[in-house]
Write a protein that holds these residues in place. Structure first.
Motif, PDB file in Angstrom:
ATOM      1  N   LYS A 192      -1.676  88.281 -28.143  1.00  0.00           N
ATOM      2  CA  LYS A 192      -2.324  88.541 -29.432  1.00  0.00           C
ATOM      3  C   LYS A 192      -3.702  87.881 -29.478  1.00  0.00           C
ATOM      4  CE  LYS A 192       1.927  89.048 -32.131  1.00  0.00           C
ATOM      5  NZ  LYS A 192       2.753  88.510 -33.263  1.00  0.00           N
ATOM      6  N   PHE A 193      -3.822  86.687 -28.912  1.00  0.00           N
ATOM      7  CA  PHE A 193      -5.093  85.975 -28.884  1.00  0.00           C
ATOM      8  C   PHE A 193      -6.133  86.747 -28.070  1.00  0.00           C
ATOM      9  CE2 PHE A 193      -7.957  82.557 -29.160  1.00  0.00           C
ATOM     10  CZ  PHE A 193      -8.481  82.275 -27.890  1.00  0.00           C
ATOM     11  N   LEU A 194      -5.658  87.419 -27.000  1.00  0.00           N
ATOM     12  CA  LEU A 194      -6.549  88.213 -26.158  1.00  0.00           C
ATOM     13  C   LEU A 194      -6.764  89.631 -26.672  1.00  0.00           C
ATOM     14  CD1 LEU A 194      -5.155  87.068 -22.701  1.00  0.00           C
ATOM     15  CD2 LEU A 194      -7.362  86.426 -23.707  1.00  0.00           C
ATOM     16  N   ARG A 195      -6.197  89.931 -27.838  1.00  0.00           N
ATOM     17  CA  ARG A 195      -6.337  91.247 -28.478  1.00  0.00           C
ATOM     18  C   ARG A 195      -5.746  92.355 -27.606  1.00  0.00           C
ATOM     19  NH1 ARG A 195     -11.404  92.664 -28.560  1.00  0.00           N
ATOM     20  NH2 ARG A 195     -12.210  90.949 -27.312  1.00  0.00           N
ATOM     21  N   ILE A 196      -4.576  92.075 -27.011  1.00  0.00           N
ATOM     22  CA  ILE A 196      -3.871  93.067 -26.205  1.00  0.00           C
ATOM     23  C   ILE A 196      -2.638  93.501 -26.988  1.00  0.00           C
ATOM     24  CG2 ILE A 196      -2.629  93.493 -24.054  1.00  0.00           C
ATOM     25  CD1 ILE A 196      -4.369  91.370 -22.739  1.00  0.00           C
ATOM     26  N   PRO A 197      -2.597  94.738 -27.475  1.00  0.00           N
ATOM     27  CA  PRO A 197      -1.425  95.178 -28.253  1.00  0.00           C
ATOM     28  C   PRO A 197      -0.196  95.344 -27.368  1.00  0.00           C
ATOM     29  CG  PRO A 197      -2.911  97.025 -27.877  1.00  0.00           C
ATOM     30  CD  PRO A 197      -3.606  95.792 -27.337  1.00  0.00           C
ATOM     31  N   ILE A 198       0.946  94.912 -27.896  1.00  0.00           N
ATOM     32  CA  ILE A 198       2.224  95.081 -27.192  1.00  0.00           C
ATOM     33  C   ILE A 198       3.246  95.618 -28.173  1.00  0.00           C
ATOM     34  CG2 ILE A 198       1.840  93.297 -25.443  1.00  0.00           C
ATOM     35  CD1 ILE A 198       3.475  91.408 -27.195  1.00  0.00           C
ATOM     36  N   PRO A 199       4.094  96.550 -27.732  1.00  0.00           N
ATOM     37  CA  PRO A 199       5.138  97.075 -28.636  1.00  0.00           C
ATOM     38  C   PRO A 199       6.214  96.028 -28.893  1.00  0.00           C
ATOM     39  CG  PRO A 199       5.411  97.983 -26.441  1.00  0.00           C
ATOM     40  CD  PRO A 199       4.125  97.208 -26.410  1.00  0.00           C
ATOM     41  N   ASP A 200       6.928  96.184 -30.009  1.00  0.00           N
ATOM     42  CA  ASP A 200       8.001  95.252 -30.350  1.00  0.00           C
ATOM     43  C   ASP A 200       9.120  95.290 -29.310  1.00  0.00           C
ATOM     44  OD1 ASP A 200       6.610  94.565 -32.583  1.00  0.00           O
ATOM     45  OD2 ASP A 200       7.690  95.937 -33.917  1.00  0.00           O
ATOM     46  N   SER A 201       9.274  96.443 -28.660  1.00  0.00           N
ATOM     47  CA  SER A 201      10.376  96.608 -27.715  1.00  0.00           C
ATOM     48  C   SER A 201      10.033  96.137 -26.303  1.00  0.00           C
ATOM     49  CB  SER A 201      10.805  98.071 -27.679  1.00  0.00           C
ATOM     50  OG  SER A 201       9.704  98.893 -27.283  1.00  0.00           O
ATOM     51  N   ALA A 202       8.857  95.532 -26.091  1.00  0.00           N
ATOM     52  CA  ALA A 202       8.442  95.124 -24.752  1.00  0.00           C
ATOM     53  C   ALA A 202       9.376  94.058 -24.200  1.00  0.00           C
ATOM     54  CB  ALA A 202       7.009  94.606 -24.785  1.00  0.00           C
ATOM     55  N   THR A 203       9.794  94.212 -22.962  1.00  0.00           N
ATOM     56  CA  THR A 203      10.670  93.252 -22.312  1.00  0.00           C
ATOM     57  C   THR A 203       9.853  92.060 -21.810  1.00  0.00           C
ATOM     58  OG1 THR A 203      10.415  94.310 -20.149  1.00  0.00           O
ATOM     59  CG2 THR A 203      12.189  95.124 -21.593  1.00  0.00           C
ATOM     60  N   PRO A 204      10.498  90.948 -21.453  1.00  0.00           N
ATOM     61  CA  PRO A 204       9.753  89.819 -20.893  1.00  0.00           C
ATOM     62  C   PRO A 204       8.922  90.202 -19.669  1.00  0.00           C
ATOM     63  CG  PRO A 204      11.952  89.118 -21.520  1.00  0.00           C
ATOM     64  CD  PRO A 204      11.914  90.599 -21.702  1.00  0.00           C
ATOM     65  N   SER A 205       9.483  91.050 -18.806  1.00  0.00           N
ATOM     66  CA  SER A 205       8.728  91.468 -17.616  1.00  0.00           C
ATOM     67  C   SER A 205       7.487  92.254 -18.003  1.00  0.00           C
ATOM     68  CB  SER A 205       9.622  92.307 -16.693  1.00  0.00           C
ATOM     69  OG  SER A 205      10.731  91.561 -16.245  1.00  0.00           O
ATOM     70  N   GLU A 206       7.598  93.137 -18.977  1.00  0.00           N
ATOM     71  CA  GLU A 206       6.449  93.929 -19.419  1.00  0.00           C
ATOM     72  C   GLU A 206       5.387  93.035 -20.057  1.00  0.00           C
ATOM     73  OE1 GLU A 206       8.421  96.641 -21.972  1.00  0.00           O
ATOM     74  OE2 GLU A 206       8.818  98.120 -20.419  1.00  0.00           O
ATOM     75  N   GLN A 207       5.781  92.025 -20.801  1.00  0.00           N
ATOM     76  CA  GLN A 207       4.817  91.094 -21.384  1.00  0.00           C
ATOM     77  C   GLN A 207       4.065  90.337 -20.301  1.00  0.00           C
ATOM     78  OE1 GLN A 207       6.378  88.600 -24.537  1.00  0.00           O
ATOM     79  NE2 GLN A 207       7.823  90.178 -25.178  1.00  0.00           N
ATOM     80  N   ILE A 208       4.790  89.883 -19.279  1.00  0.00           N
ATOM     81  CA  ILE A 208       4.139  89.144 -18.196  1.00  0.00           C
ATOM     82  C   ILE A 208       3.166  90.042 -17.439  1.00  0.00           C
ATOM     83  CG2 ILE A 208       4.572  88.066 -15.957  1.00  0.00           C
ATOM     84  CD1 ILE A 208       5.080  86.204 -18.264  1.00  0.00           C
ATOM     85  N   ARG A 209       3.578  91.317 -17.194  1.00  0.00           N
ATOM     86  CA  ARG A 209       2.654  92.238 -16.504  1.00  0.00           C
ATOM     87  C   ARG A 209       1.382  92.451 -17.300  1.00  0.00           C
ATOM     88  NH1 ARG A 209       7.460  95.105 -15.089  1.00  0.00           N
ATOM     89  NH2 ARG A 209       7.097  96.619 -16.772  1.00  0.00           N
ATOM     90  N   SER A 210       1.492  92.571 -18.645  1.00  0.00           N
ATOM     91  CA  SER A 210       0.298  92.739 -19.480  1.00  0.00           C
ATOM     92  C   SER A 210      -0.590  91.510 -19.398  1.00  0.00           C
ATOM     93  CB  SER A 210       0.719  92.988 -20.935  1.00  0.00           C
ATOM     94  OG  SER A 210       1.465  94.177 -21.054  1.00  0.00           O
ATOM     95  N   LEU A 211       0.018  90.320 -19.338  1.00  0.00           N
ATOM     96  CA  LEU A 211      -0.772  89.095 -19.260  1.00  0.00           C
ATOM     97  C   LEU A 211      -1.461  88.975 -17.901  1.00  0.00           C
ATOM     98  CD1 LEU A 211      -1.514  86.541 -20.827  1.00  0.00           C
ATOM     99  CD2 LEU A 211       0.448  85.410 -19.807  1.00  0.00           C
ATOM    100  N   ILE A 212      -0.761  89.363 -16.838  1.00  0.00           N
ATOM    101  CA  ILE A 212      -1.364  89.300 -15.501  1.00  0.00           C
ATOM    102  C   ILE A 212      -2.533  90.272 -15.393  1.00  0.00           C
ATOM    103  CG2 ILE A 212      -0.950  89.774 -13.062  1.00  0.00           C
ATOM    104  CD1 ILE A 212       1.871  88.689 -13.424  1.00  0.00           C
ATOM    105  N   SER A 213      -2.397  91.482 -15.967  1.00  0.00           N
ATOM    106  CA  SER A 213      -3.499  92.450 -15.916  1.00  0.00           C
ATOM    107  C   SER A 213      -4.711  91.945 -16.676  1.00  0.00           C
ATOM    108  CB  SER A 213      -3.036  93.792 -16.497  1.00  0.00           C
ATOM    109  OG  SER A 213      -2.739  93.668 -17.882  1.00  0.00           O
ATOM    110  N   ALA A 214      -4.499  91.095 -17.682  1.00  0.00           N
ATOM    111  CA  ALA A 214      -5.618  90.539 -18.449  1.00  0.00           C
ATOM    112  C   ALA A 214      -6.212  89.321 -17.757  1.00  0.00           C
ATOM    113  CB  ALA A 214      -5.152  90.171 -19.847  1.00  0.00           C
TER     114      ALA A 214
END
Length: 790
Positions: A699-721
């Protein structure tokens, strides 16, 4: 209040004006178009009296306007709240009236027929209030109430056109005409008298009486002529161009407002949603997207279990249809008169729901086991020794109109799989009616039930097995052909058609469960619907119409199951979480929700809790009390914080945000979202607190994530950023998964170190982005834009 000079106060004129206004309002009420038109007369009288008083006052026109608007804001809604009949709090009635009015206005603007007369009532109430208060003011301030009198005359003329007088034809119109003529004559005389007084002309004392007598005679003549105007109009030659243009214009206006007056005709059947004593399985239909209602719950839901908006349950199945044998009703007052059940039931959470209707309802939707309603209702229920054991339906009279709102508190089942597996099988006597089977139930259906549950011992496993078999072997179809003559509907569906919709799925499961000795019932209502994350509400449409089975477990009550293949599968928490794991070890099959729902069986009711009224006694001195209060606050606050910190370390239930949330719920107040989030955060384990910061960083990096995102999907979004933080992010994910989904504890030191590094990288990136924006003036790019992933 002193009467200012140059005011037009005259008893004869005032009485004529008041009588004329009341005559028109009574004529409207005499139509009986709705039962609420009597409030128009009340507003007319109040408006006329207030207008006369304001006109007599010394207040300026601006002040009078402000006061008039203030009176309108208070008195008009006060009267409109009376449209909502029955018992209930004033504010609840006012909100309900506002909701119905907004819905009716929405339908009118879309040129759709209305089923609620509240829009017409509100328009009439506002119209008569305005002409009464403005006419009274202009009468005593300027001596010119003519605009209001003209509008009132048009109103009574329109009423006579659409509701011809019966018996003494046109008597109200005649009275109004006479009063208007007398008022005109009296005001004209008063104006002439003022001129005569300024010119020192002597006027006979009988002059005013003579003018009034002449006006009365003239009025009587005009009334006699008016009664014969219809005959004269009919004699006019038809088919002229001018007449066609007038009638075409009138026809357009009439068609536009035809929708508004549809609910005013007493013989029109007002459509409403009602579930009768019988319900046929039917052949299905294509359902529309029309909205039925919206629901705002105080908590989003249970882990893995959607909400079901229940309206009525049925206990007896015969020849392809269900019957509700419990039809006797018991009146329940609103405003939290609680339903007392014989069995308290464990692992149920009291949850409040605010339901906004989009269509007329004669029955209220109340999830599972209702406790309280904000409306007067009639319960269809079963009683044992004068104690309620079961509620099958909730009838409301008067009905809930489209746009209306009501609140309900229900006990929502939240048991785990382990608890249901271990439930007792000593079913109470009153559940025997939920074991009824038709005499001609085919042997093939009972054989199938035995085959599916072979080797299973407890009722839960048997129910789950039948549910899974139906979902996997019967294809969903909204529409089915008619059952062939002479065949049993369920046998035909299971072995020949092998297609079904919810009515058949639920019926098949219930019949098989009853054969196995498990009490179950057929429930009709709506599925959960669409959840709106922004408004925190569920939108339920006509296509969400649904039927499902409820199974009784002693000690836990009625629990929903979902055999319909088109609906989301229910995944309850397994309940195999290891004790003494510190919240870190949990069965992988357990489904986590946004916020944990705690077992409140041993706590005070969070929705209906009440506190005793403690009052201080004995004499006191204000100065001493103030000093003592200040000293006490200075000494108490740090001690309280220290105590809460120590208690919170020993027992999460006593953590400061948890205590705040619990206190607010017990008082019946709405819990702010930030308090719920804070409370949920402090109850997490150390590893969960570390990993939740990933969501914060995104959220601090202004990257939207769905409520249903799994822990793995959250980590992948953070790594891409933040590609440079991949080792730390991967380590954090590994320790989190090890801690939560395996019997081995994760290394919290590694997780905290990884989070600290990732947090620094996120802050560094945002600082660099902000610096570039200061230098170049360009809008800062998101991490995805920098990495080229967008």
């Amino acid at each position: 209040m002193k009467i200012a000079p140059n005011r037009w106060w005259d008893w004869t004129a005032v009485l004529c004006f008041m009588a004329a206004m009341i005559t028109v309002s009574y004529r409207l009420n005499d139509t009986k178009w709705t039962a609420d038109l009597n409030l128009v007369t009340s507003l007319t009288v109040l408006g006329a009296l207030i207008g006369l008083a304001l006109g007599l006052s010394r207040l300026s026109r601006l002040v009078v306007t402000i006061l008039g608007i203030g009176y309108s804001i208070v008195l008009v809604p006060w009267q409109m709240a009376k449209v909502i009949t029955g018992e209930g709090l004033f504010w609840e009635k006012l909100i309900s009236a506002g909701g119905r009015l907004s819905t009716s206005l929405y339908f009118f603007l879309r040129n759709q027929p209305l089923t609620d007369s509240i829009l017409f009532t509100a328009n009439m109430a506002l119209l008569f209030w305005i002409i009464a208060i403005v006419g009274g003011y202009n009468l005593t301030r300027h001596g010119k109430p003519w605009t209001s009198m003209i509008i009132a005359g048009i109103a009574i003329l329109m009423i006579d056109i659409y509701h011809p007088a019966v018996g003494a034809r046109g008597s109200a119109m005649a009275v109004f005409a006479l009063l208007t003529l007398l008022l005109v004559t009296r005001m004209h005389f008063l104006r002439r008298k003022r001129i005569w007084d300024t010119e020192d002309i002597t006027v006979d004392s009988d002059t005013g009486f003579s003018w009034g007598r002449g006006a009365l005679i003239t009025g009587l003549v005009l009334v006699v002529l008016a009664w014969n105007v219809t005959t004269v109009v009919k004699a006019i030659t038809p088919n002229t161009p001018e007449r066609h243009r007038v009638f075409n214009l009138w026809s357009d206006i009439r068609n536009r407002f035809e929708n508004v007056v549809k609910p005013l005709r007493g013989t029109t059947v007002v459509p409403r949603e009602y579930f009768g004593d019988t319900f046929s399985l039917g052949t299905g239909s294509q359902l529309s997207d029309r909205e039925v209602f919206t629901v705002e719950p105080n908590i989003r839901g249970r882990a893995g279990v959607p909400y079901y908006w229940r309206v009525r349950s049925y206990d007896r199945y015969v020849d392809g249809h269900w019957e509700g044998t419990l039809t006797e009703t018991e009146r329940l007052s609103p405003s939290y008169q609680k339903i007392e059940y014989e069995d308290p039931f464990t692992n149920r959470v009291n949850t409040s729901f605010r339901i906004h209707a989009q269509r007329n309802l004669s029955m209220l939707y109340a999830p599972t086991m209702p406790l309280t309603f904000s409306r007067s209702v009639s319960l269809m229920s079963d009683k044992v020794d004068q104690q309620t054991v079961d509620v099958t339906a909730v009838v409301v009279d008067p009905m809930i109109r489209a746009g209306d709102t009501y609140e309900v508190v229900s006990m929502i089942a939240s048991p785990t799989v382990a608890q249901l597996r271990g439930a007792r099988t000593d079913y109470p006597e009153w559940t025997q009616k939920y074991l009824q089977l038709p005499e001609d139930l085919p042997q093939s259906v009972t054989d199938l039930a035995d085959q599916i549950t072979a080797g299973l011992e407890n009722p839960y496993d048997k129910t789950a097995a039948i549910t899974s078999w139906l979902r996997e072997n019967i294809e969903y179809s909204q529409v089915l052909p008619s059952v062939p003559t002479g065949e049993d509907p369920i046998e035909w569906m299971l072995f020949t058609q092998k297609q079904a919709f919810c009515n058949y799925y639920a019926t098949a499961e219930i019949l098989m469960l009853r054969h196995l000795g498990i009490p179950s019932r057929w429930v009709a209502g709506y599925a959960q619907g669409e959840y709106n994350q922004e408004t925190k509400t569920y939108l339920v449409r006509e296509r969400d119409s649904h039927a499902w089975p409820e199974v009784f477990f002693p000690g836990y009550g009625w629990v929903e199951f979902e055999p319909t293949a088109s609906q989301t599968v229910i995944r309850r928490p397994s309940g195999l979480q290891t004790e003494n794991s510190g919240g870190g070890q949990q069965d992988p099959d357990a489904v986590m929700d946004e916020g944990p729902i705690r077992d409140q069986s041993a706590e005070e009711d969070p929705i209906l809790g009440r506190f005793e009224d403690r009052s201080s006694s004995g004499p006191s001195v204000w100065g001493t009390l103030k000093i003592a209060a200040i000293i006490g606050a200075i000494a108490f606050i740090p001690l309280f914080v220290l105590l809460m910190l120590r208690l919170g370390k020993r027992n999460p239930q006593y953590m400061f945000p948890v205590v705040i949330e619990s206190t607010l719920r017990k008082r019946g107040w709405k819990v702010p979202g930030w308090v719920r989030e804070w409370s949920g955060f402090v109850e997490l384990s150390a590893m969960e607190k570390a990993f939740v910061q990933v969501e914060w960083m995104l959220k601090f990096l202004r990257i939207p994530i769905p409520d249903s995102a799994t822990p793995s999907e959250q980590i992948r979004s953070l790594i891409s950023a933040l590609p440079e933080g991949e080792p730390e992010a991967t380590a954090l994910l590994e320790e989190y998964q090890k801690d939560v989904y395996s019997p081995q504890p994760g290394d919290i030191a590694i997780a905290k170190s990884a989070v600290q590094t990732l947090r620094k990288l996120a802050v560094k990136f945002q600082a660099q982005s902000f610096g570039e924006w200061i230098v170049s003036g360009k809008k800062p790019m998101s991490p995805r834009q920098v990495s080229g992933s967008d």
